[in-house]
Design a protein around this motif. Structure first.
Motif, mmCIF file in Angstrom:
data_model
loop_
_atom_site.group_PDB
_atom_site.id
_atom_site.type_symbol
_atom_site.label_atom_id
_atom_site.label_comp_id
_atom_site.label_asym_id
_atom_site.label_seq_id
_atom_site.Cartn_x
_atom_site.Cartn_y
_atom_site.Cartn_z
ATOM 1 N N THR A 48 40.376 -2.698 -25.543
ATOM 2 C CA THR A 48 40.864 -2.097 -24.291
ATOM 3 C C THR A 48 39.794 -1.857 -23.244
ATOM 4 O O THR A 48 40.078 -1.848 -22.059
ATOM 5 N N GLY A 49 38.553 -1.627 -23.642
ATOM 6 C CA GLY A 49 37.521 -1.341 -22.640
ATOM 7 C C GLY A 49 37.871 -0.115 -21.830
ATOM 8 O O GLY A 49 38.066 0.981 -22.364
ATOM 9 N N SER A 50 38.014 -0.285 -20.528
ATOM 10 C CA SER A 50 38.349 0.830 -19.631
ATOM 11 C C SER A 50 39.803 1.272 -19.747
ATOM 12 O O SER A 50 40.192 2.275 -19.143
ATOM 13 N N GLY A 51 40.610 0.510 -20.482
ATOM 14 C CA GLY A 51 42.039 0.788 -20.564
ATOM 15 C C GLY A 51 42.847 0.117 -19.468
ATOM 16 O O GLY A 51 44.053 0.343 -19.356
ATOM 17 N N ALA A 61 36.405 6.423 -25.081
ATOM 18 C CA ALA A 61 36.340 7.674 -24.317
ATOM 19 C C ALA A 61 36.631 7.417 -22.843
ATOM 20 O O ALA A 61 37.320 8.216 -22.186
ATOM 21 N N VAL A 62 36.120 6.314 -22.307
ATOM 22 C CA VAL A 62 36.411 5.954 -20.918
ATOM 23 C C VAL A 62 37.902 5.701 -20.741
ATOM 24 O O VAL A 62 38.537 6.193 -19.803
ATOM 25 N N ALA A 63 38.486 4.923 -21.652
ATOM 26 C CA ALA A 63 39.902 4.578 -21.546
ATOM 27 C C ALA A 63 40.779 5.824 -21.657
ATOM 28 O O ALA A 63 41.741 5.991 -20.887
ATOM 29 N N ALA A 64 40.464 6.701 -22.610
ATOM 30 C CA ALA A 64 41.250 7.923 -22.770
ATOM 31 C C ALA A 64 41.142 8.811 -21.538
ATOM 32 O O ALA A 64 42.118 9.450 -21.122
ATOM 33 N N GLY A 65 39.956 8.850 -20.938
ATOM 34 C CA GLY A 65 39.784 9.615 -19.708
ATOM 35 C C GLY A 65 40.616 9.061 -18.570
ATOM 36 O O GLY A 65 41.202 9.818 -17.780
#
Length: 274
Positions: free
Chosen positions: A115-118, A144-148
């Motif tokens: 997913t990377g950045s989502g 963590a980036v994607a979840a953010g």
């Protein structure tokens, strides 16, 4: 010096390292001021130059991508946070979201592999209010980036982010039943020269995939049929010259491929029906 003058000077400086020097300068100035680029151009051109602007220009002059400097990138009209832990989402990848939405507009379960950045999952979920999504990545910092980004977009309740590595046995356990599978796997041939802004700053693990750039397709495609629900569809991004090879791998895995082009007319996505 006014902001207008500083922008002209910065554009001249950056023209040696960037094909979008003026745009880069404007985005960096807007970031330094904490305003939008439109607001900058309409209301701030005669103002004083912020002290941080020179440092931002120096970073861009050293080939650091603007998205990493500002920490932001727009994708499919969504504002996303990015960091050097993730690839910067490109406009060319938007055709994958468009293909997925057209293929399964009634999808209820979406799986995003790598997913990377989502970007892919969140853009898709934003247009499928009935759907929920699961995203996997081997990098905890990327997750963590994607979840953010999911939280910032109000999509936390419809998305989950799991640390999985598709190069390891058992990575697909519990992920079956997807109506849509999305993936932008690494597909650059190992050793391929890249632009300095990419080679020096973006994560190599998300770029390179063996001598022919197909290593990750060989790992992913044989498992897609068991991950897809009946009637499900997978959409995978490809390199411009990989359509035939990836389509052949899809057929060998019992899938029916269809190739989609990006806005430049280059092959960009292989849609695969179970």
């Amino acid at each position: 010096m006014t902001i207008a003058e500083a922008l002209r000077e910065a554009a001249t400086t950056l023209s040696a390292t960037s094909d979008t020097a003026r745009l880069d300068a404007e985005v960096l100035m807007a970031h330094a001021l904490g305003v939008t680029r439109s607001d900058l151009l309409l209301r701030h051109m005669a103002g004083a130059v912020p002290e941080t602007f020179a440092t931002l220009v120096e970073r861009r002059q050293a080939h650091e991508p603007v998205a990493y400097i500002t920490g932001r990138q727009e994708f499919f009209s969504l504002p996303l946070r990015v960091s050097p832990a993730v690839l910067i989402p490109r406009g060319d990848s938007e055709v994958l979201v468009e293909a997925a939405l057209a293929a399964r507009p009634g999808a209820r379960r979406v799986l995003d592999c790598g997913t990377g950045s989502g970007a892919l999952l969140l853009a898709t979920l934003s247009h499928l209010p009935q759907a929920r999504g699961v995203a996997i990545d081997r990098c905890a910092r990327a997750l963590a980036v994607a979840a953010g980004n999911a939280a910032a977009l109000g999509l936390t309740g419809r998305s989950a982010f799991l640390q999985r590595d598709w190069t390891r046995p058992g990575w697909a356990a519990g992920l079956g039943g997807a109506d849509l599978i999305l993936a932008n796997p690494p597909y650059v041939e190992t050793g391929t020269p890249l632009a300095p802004s990419v080679a020096a700053h973006e994560p190599h693990g998300a770029l390179f995939a063996g001598a022919d750039g197909l290593d990750d397709y060989r790992r992913l495609l044989p498992l897609l049929s068991e991950l897809l629900a009946p009637g499900g569809v997978a959409c995978l991004e490809i390199g411009y010259d990989q359509a035939a090879a990836v389509s052949a791998l899809a057929r060998a895995a019992g899938l029916v491929p269809q190739v989609h082009q990006d806005l430049n007319g280059a092959d960009r996505v292989v849609e695969m029906a179970a």
